[in-house]
Design an enzyme around this catalytic site. Structure first.
Site, mmCIF file in Angstrom:
data_model
loop_
_atom_site.group_PDB
_atom_site.id
_atom_site.type_symbol
_atom_site.label_atom_id
_atom_site.label_comp_id
_atom_site.label_asym_id
_atom_site.label_seq_id
_atom_site.Cartn_x
_atom_site.Cartn_y
_atom_site.Cartn_z
ATOM 1 C CD GLU A 14 -2.728 -1.413 0.122
ATOM 2 O OE1 GLU A 14 -2.873 -0.461 -0.665
ATOM 3 O OE2 GLU A 14 -3.299 -2.493 -0.039
ATOM 4 C CB CYS A 29 -1.174 7.148 1.567
ATOM 5 S SG CYS A 29 -2.556 6.151 2.161
#
Length: 478
Positions: free
Chosen positions: A223, A257
């Site tokens: 990720e 993110c």
């Protein structure tokens, strides 16, 4: 659980291998936990999250210098509690064997898929959401029947100690273990022969983790980050766009993110957007320096990096618009005011690197096809946000672009949706978790086949001159 104190790489590696071996041995003693036992483990985790929620929030705030307690409670603790409820509700159904078709030649055999735990999962969590990005994967791992080792970022030292204390109260080390420390410890952890690794962090570090995992053929879920763009159609009211973008961009001071990284506005709309963005900021954060709701930058390294980006943009001709309602001095708190950068260009550092801070570059466009081409020529982002209430136009943009997530008229909130998979594509990651994908990607899809007393394949065994071969040739081999 474990905090590594030795400076010897060999001793650190031995300690980590010992924990992993203990977990693998414990897994082999009970390799297929029942749904009841998995739910009980999730209940234990839930109780710990509720019991220590204040201590978790305070510890994370200490690591940041100031982290809004509300951001931790809502964005991390509440999200994890909702995820536990979701997995408790569905995992029994997901565990059931899935019947599969068996071809006529092999009848009357039966075939099915059995979802089996992988074994031991390694979780490498970052500093920006240390609880969500350690506990979230842990929830998936426990629901799938696995054991887990969690590596906490060295930048989250206070949280790491708190997590160690809390989880050791709920689980034995051979089921869930926490590893604190950085440098050599991080490197040794990524080289361990886990059954799967979940890594959340930067693209560059993700590459090194993948290289390390490859030495043991360990599959990975990565990720990663990247530059998630916002594209605004000219039909949108800038007031709606500015509020929603500001809310997502300034959550955790942009250290997210999937935060909007830069924005494309219709030509001539920048001034209007800036005005409404200022209003949104002033409403949410009337002051900044001593405002406990406005999060600091995690450390000096990241703080200085963001200032270098702004200096470079200004030297390159951009207009830097700092929104500091009371014109406070912020450097002593390691805070950066919400900042818009009008007239951003691709040559600027903040357009070449993921920003990870409360800075939003603005570019204008005339032809939306040029923006689609701009996005497609760059690494595929973790998220792409499009603002337009016309569904046909939104579908058009979605179909012609790639991203881990496509968000229409919203940013960030998809991460908290239990039934949606989360993950990137290309440079922004590989593999998914959350939702059913979290269960299935941390399970082994084991094919199962059972044959009764009647062995039908005997009819097609050699010699190959039997009448059935003429039938097979005429009916199937054509």
């Amino acid at each position: 659980m474990q905090t590594m104190t030795s400076n010897s790489p060999e001793l650190i590696e031995q300690q980590l291998i010992q924990i992993l071996q203990q977990q693998k041995q414990a897994y082999q003693l009970y390799p297929m936990p029942s749904a009841k036992d998995r739910i009980e483990r999730l209940n234990r985790l839930k109780a710990i999250l509720v019991k220590y929620q204040d201590q978790f929030a305070e510890a994370i705030s200490q690591d940041f210098g100031n982290r809004a307690l509300g951001e931790t409670r809502i964005g991390e603790i509440l999200t994890c509690l909702e995820q536990i409820r979701y997995y408790r509700k569905h995992l029994t159904a997901w565990m059931k064997p899935e019947k599969r078709h068996i071809s006529w030649l092999h009848q009357p055999a039966k075939g099915w898929v059995q979802y089996q735990p992988l074994g031991v999962v390694g979780i490498i969590a970052p500093w920006n959401y240390p609880l969500l990005l350690s506990i979230g994967p842990l929830i998936c791992a426990l629901a799938a029947g696995n054991h887990a080792m969690i590596k906490v970022s060295s930048a989250s030292a206070h949280f790491g100690k708190m997590l160690d204390k809390a989880l050791s109260e709920a689980f034995p080390c051979e089921l869930v273990a926490v590893v604190n420390g950085g440098g050599t410890i991080s490197d040794a952890f990524s080289h361990l022969p886990f059954d799967k690794i979940i890594f959340t962090g930067s693209t560059n570090v993700g590459k090194t983790v993948m290289q390390a995992a490859a030495k043991n053929l360990v599959p990975v879920i990565l990720e990663l980050g990247g530059k998630s763009p916002v594209l605004v159609h000219h039909s949108m009211h800038m007031k709606d766009v500015a509020l929603r973008v500001a809310a997502g961009k300034l959550w955790n001071a942009g250290q997210t993110c999937v935060a909007p990284d830069y924005i494309f506005l219709p030509k001539g709309k920048t001034a209007e957007f800036v005005e409404h963005f200022k209003i949104a900021v002033q409403h949410m954060y009337p002051d900044i320096a001593n405002n406990q709701d406005y999060t600091a930058i995690i450390n000096d390294k990241q703080y200085l990096r963001l200032h270098r980006y702004l200096e470079d943009a200004q030297l390159s001709g951009a207009k830097v618009i700092e929104i500091n309602p009371k014109n406070e001095l912020l450097s002593t708190q390691r805070k950066i005011a919400p900042t818009l950068v009008a007239g951003a260009t691709t040559e600027m550092q903040l357009m070449q690197h993921e920003i990870f801070g409360p800075i939003l570059p603005i570019m204008e466009y005339e032809d939306i096809e040029q923006v689609i081409d701009f996005i497609n020529r760059r690494p595929r982002p973790l998220a792409l946000y499009y603002f337009d209430f016309d569904q046909a136009r939104a579908d058009y943009v979605a179909e012609r672009t790639h991203s881990g997530h496509f968000g229409q008229n919203m940013v960030l909130s998809h991460v908290a949706q239990d039934d949606l998979p989360f993950g990137g594509i290309g440079a922004s990651g590989m593999g998914k978790y959350h939702g059913p994908e979290g269960f299935f990607n941390l399970s082994h899809e084991r094919s199962m086949m059972s044959n009764p007393k009647l062995y039908s394949l005997k009819f097609v065994l050699p010699p190959f001159n039997k009448p059935i071969y003429k039938l097979i040739s005429k009916a199937l081999l054509r």
